[in-house]
Motif scaffolding. Sequence first.
Motif, PDB file in Angstrom:
ATOM      1  N   HIS A   1      68.338  80.639  85.889  1.00 23.08           N
ATOM      2  CA  HIS A   1      66.601  80.338  85.363  1.00 23.08           C
ATOM      3  C   HIS A   1      65.855  80.806  86.710  1.00 23.08           C
ATOM      4  N   PRO A   2      64.849  81.754  85.981  1.00 21.98           N
ATOM      5  CA  PRO A   2      64.173  82.385  87.797  1.00 21.98           C
ATOM      6  C   PRO A   2      63.971  81.103  88.747  1.00 21.98           C
ATOM      7  N   GLU A   3      63.213  79.946  88.458  1.00 24.60           N
ATOM      8  CA  GLU A   3      62.594  79.123  89.422  1.00 24.60           C
ATOM      9  C   GLU A   3      64.049  78.374  89.849  1.00 24.60           C
ATOM     10  N   THR A   4      65.385  78.474  89.720  1.00 32.61           N
ATOM     11  CA  THR A   4      66.695  78.472  89.991  1.00 32.61           C
ATOM     12  C   THR A   4      66.739  79.392  91.555  1.00 32.61           C
ATOM     13  N   VAL A   5      66.801  80.785  90.574  1.00 34.94           N
ATOM     14  CA  VAL A   5      66.887  81.833  91.469  1.00 34.94           C
ATOM     15  C   VAL A   5      66.377  81.152  92.641  1.00 34.94           C
ATOM     16  N   ARG A   6      64.883  81.557  92.128  1.00 36.67           N
ATOM     17  CA  ARG A   6      63.983  81.606  93.705  1.00 36.67           C
ATOM     18  C   ARG A   6      63.763  80.810  94.650  1.00 36.67           C
ATOM     19  N   LEU A   7      64.710  79.599  93.827  1.00 37.43           N
ATOM     20  CA  LEU A   7      64.752  78.257  95.110  1.00 37.43           C
ATOM     21  C   LEU A   7      66.148  78.036  95.593  1.00 37.43           C
ATOM     22  N   ILE A   8      67.219  78.399  95.549  1.00 42.49           N
ATOM     23  CA  ILE A   8      68.493  77.791  95.732  1.00 42.49           C
ATOM     24  C   ILE A   8      69.498  79.319  95.051  1.00 42.49           C
ATOM     25  N   ASP A   9      69.458  78.889  97.031  1.00 42.48           N
ATOM     26  CA  ASP A   9      70.866  80.002  97.598  1.00 42.48           C
ATOM     27  C   ASP A   9      71.812  79.446  97.339  1.00 42.48           C
ATOM     28  N   PHE A  10      73.275  80.412  96.286  1.00 42.57           N
ATOM     29  CA  PHE A  10      74.142  79.469  96.016  1.00 42.57           C
ATOM     30  C   PHE A  10      75.126  79.925  96.707  1.00 42.57           C
ATOM     31  N   GLU A  11      74.710  80.391  98.113  1.00 43.13           N
ATOM     32  CA  GLU A  11      75.532  81.012  99.289  1.00 43.13           C
ATOM     33  C   GLU A  11      75.841  79.526  99.950  1.00 43.13           C
ATOM     34  N   GLN A  12      74.888  79.248  99.895  1.00 41.51           N
ATOM     35  CA  GLN A  12      74.512  78.257 101.014  1.00 41.51           C
ATOM     36  C   GLN A  12      75.082  76.738 100.547  1.00 41.51           C
ATOM     37  N   PRO A  13      75.250  76.028 101.022  1.00 39.80           N
ATOM     38  CA  PRO A  13      75.683  74.370 100.439  1.00 39.80           C
ATOM     39  C   PRO A  13      74.445  73.680  99.516  1.00 39.80           C
ATOM     40  N   VAL A  14      74.474  73.815  98.149  1.00 36.95           N
ATOM     41  CA  VAL A  14      73.856  72.360  97.999  1.00 36.95           C
ATOM     42  C   VAL A  14      74.595  70.476  97.097  1.00 36.95           C
ATOM     43  N   ALA A  15      73.402  70.128  97.220  1.00 40.23           N
ATOM     44  CA  ALA A  15      74.260  68.937  96.063  1.00 40.23           C
ATOM     45  C   ALA A  15      73.281  68.905  95.070  1.00 40.23           C
ATOM     46  N   ALA A  16      74.262  68.770  93.709  1.00 39.80           N
ATOM     47  CA  ALA A  16      73.927  69.064  93.275  1.00 39.80           C
ATOM     48  C   ALA A  16      74.364  67.148  91.902  1.00 39.80           C
ATOM     49  N   LEU A  17      73.222  66.835  91.950  1.00 41.77           N
ATOM     50  CA  LEU A  17      72.801  66.089  91.001  1.00 41.77           C
ATOM     51  C   LEU A  17      73.666  64.723  89.740  1.00 41.77           C
ATOM     52  N   PHE A  18      73.881  64.336  89.367  1.00 41.60           N
ATOM     53  CA  PHE A  18      74.435  63.575  88.389  1.00 41.60           C
ATOM     54  C   PHE A  18      74.688  62.277  88.398  1.00 41.60           C
ATOM     55  N   VAL A  19      73.003  61.992  88.173  1.00 38.48           N
ATOM     56  CA  VAL A  19      73.047  60.296  89.030  1.00 38.48           C
ATOM     57  C   VAL A  19      72.543  59.756  87.719  1.00 38.48           C
ATOM     58  N   SER A  20      73.345  58.971  86.622  1.00 38.95           N
ATOM     59  CA  SER A  20      73.152  58.456  85.779  1.00 38.95           C
ATOM     60  C   SER A  20      72.743  58.666  84.540  1.00 38.95           C
ATOM     61  N   VAL A  21      73.351  59.997  84.511  1.00 40.45           N
ATOM     62  CA  VAL A  21      73.174  60.852  82.874  1.00 40.45           C
ATOM     63  C   VAL A  21      74.661  61.299  82.007  1.00 40.45           C
ATOM     64  N   LEU A  22      75.333  61.168  82.918  1.00 46.10           N
ATOM     65  CA  LEU A  22      76.571  61.775  81.922  1.00 46.10           C
ATOM     66  C   LEU A  22      77.552  60.586  81.196  1.00 46.10           C
ATOM     67  N   HIS A  23      76.854  59.572  81.241  1.00 43.62           N
ATOM     68  CA  HIS A  23      76.649  58.798  80.018  1.00 43.62           C
ATOM     69  C   HIS A  23      76.285  59.153  78.322  1.00 43.62           C
ATOM     70  N   CYS A  24      75.015  60.036  79.075  1.00 42.50           N
ATOM     71  CA  CYS A  24      73.903  60.657  77.569  1.00 42.50           C
ATOM     72  C   CYS A  24      75.233  61.795  77.067  1.00 42.50           C
ATOM     73  N   ILE A  25      76.278  62.156  77.531  1.00 39.79           N
ATOM     74  CA  ILE A  25      76.579  63.219  77.401  1.00 39.79           C
ATOM     75  C   ILE A  25      78.279  62.927  76.387  1.00 39.79           C
ATOM     76  N   PRO A  26      78.127  63.605  75.224  1.00 37.45           N
ATOM     77  CA  PRO A  26      79.984  63.265  74.802  1.00 37.45           C
ATOM     78  C   PRO A  26      80.848  63.754  74.877  1.00 37.45           C
ATOM     79  N   ASP A  27      81.676  63.230  74.317  1.00 35.54           N
ATOM     80  CA  ASP A  27      83.799  63.363  74.716  1.00 35.54           C
ATOM     81  C   ASP A  27      83.379  64.555  74.046  1.00 35.54           C
ATOM     82  N   GLU A  28      83.095  65.358  73.168  1.00 36.32           N
ATOM     83  CA  GLU A  28      83.244  66.982  72.874  1.00 36.32           C
ATOM     84  C   GLU A  28      82.974  67.560  73.832  1.00 36.32           C
ATOM     85  N   SER A  29      81.634  67.096  74.332  1.00 34.26           N
ATOM     86  CA  SER A  29      80.937  67.938  75.680  1.00 34.26           C
ATOM     87  C   SER A  29      81.519  68.044  76.683  1.00 34.26           C
ATOM     88  N   ASP A  30      82.194  67.178  77.520  1.00 32.77           N
ATOM     89  CA  ASP A  30      83.497  67.210  77.828  1.00 32.77           C
ATOM     90  C   ASP A  30      82.681  66.935  79.737  1.00 32.77           C
TER      91      ASP A  30
END
Length: 270
Positions: A141-170
Motif C-alpha cells: 500500500h502506498p501509505e505503508t511504503v511511505r512510512l515503513i522501511d521493511f529493511e529495518q525492525p518493525v513491530a507487527a501487531l495482531f492484538v485481539s483480532v485473530l479470533h475474527c479469522i476463520p480456520d480456513e483462512s489459516d
Amino acid sequence: MQEESWRPDAIDTTVPSVARMYDYYLGGDDNYESDRVACEELLKAVPSTKVLAVNNRRFLRRVVRMLAADHGIRQFVDHGSGLPTQDNVHQVAQAVDPASRVVYVDNDPIVLAHGRALLEENDRTAVIQADMRDTDGIFGHPETVRLIDFEQPVAALFVSVLHCIPDESDPAGLIRRVAERLAPGSFLVVCQLVSERPEIRKYVTDFMAEATGGHWGRVREQREVAAYLDGFDLLQPGLVEVSTWRPDSDLAPVQQTDEWIEWGGVARLG
C-alpha cells in the motif's frame, strides 16, 4: 454514542461490527444501537467481557511502550486496529520518540473515516482500509511504503483480532507470512480470545458469527494460539493472560475470571 444520522454509505449500521463493539466496551462513542444491543446480550453469557476488553487495551499500551523504549522500535503495523480511542499506538510510541511511524489496518470503513480525521495532522501515521489477511496489499500500500522501511525492525501487531479469522483462512499462516517479510530484530505481538471451556467457545463463536453476519472466526484454545508462535523467540513471561504480561505494578488490575480470556505475548525475530 455515534449519531444515527451520520451513516457513511458503506456502513450497514443494523449489523454489529467487532470494532464498534470493542469501542462500546471501552466506553467510546463510535458505535450504533445494533452494536450496543449485541454487547449487552453477550455480557449476559460472559459477564467478564467488558473488563477483558479494558485489560486488553492496557496490554497493548504496555507492549508498545516497552518495544519503543526498551528495544528501540520505531515502526509499527497494527493489523485490525479498530477505532481510535485513548492512548493509541502512535500516541504511545511517539511519546517515546516523535519520529515513530505507525500504519493502522482495518476493514471497517468507519475506522478509516474516524482514523483519518484523527491523524490528518500527523504525517508519521496512516490508516488504510484493508483485510488483515491481505499481506501483499498491506505491505504494498502506498501509505505503508511511505512510512515503513521493511529493511529495518518493525513491530507487527495482531492484538485481539485473530479470533475474527476463520480456520480456513489459516491465522497461523498469516503470522508466518508477515514474519517472513520482517527484518531481524522485528517483533510479533499476538493475542486472541481463548477459553478452555467448550460451552463458552461454542456459545461466543456462534453468537458473534450470527451477530456480525459472518465476520468472525472462532474462540480458540490456548494450545492453538501457542501454535501461531511455535518456533519463535518469546519474550518473558511467554504466553499468558494479558493482564499478567509485565504489569506496571503489583497493584495493576488482573483479570479475575477465566470463562474466557485474552491470551498471548510477544515474539522477537532473530
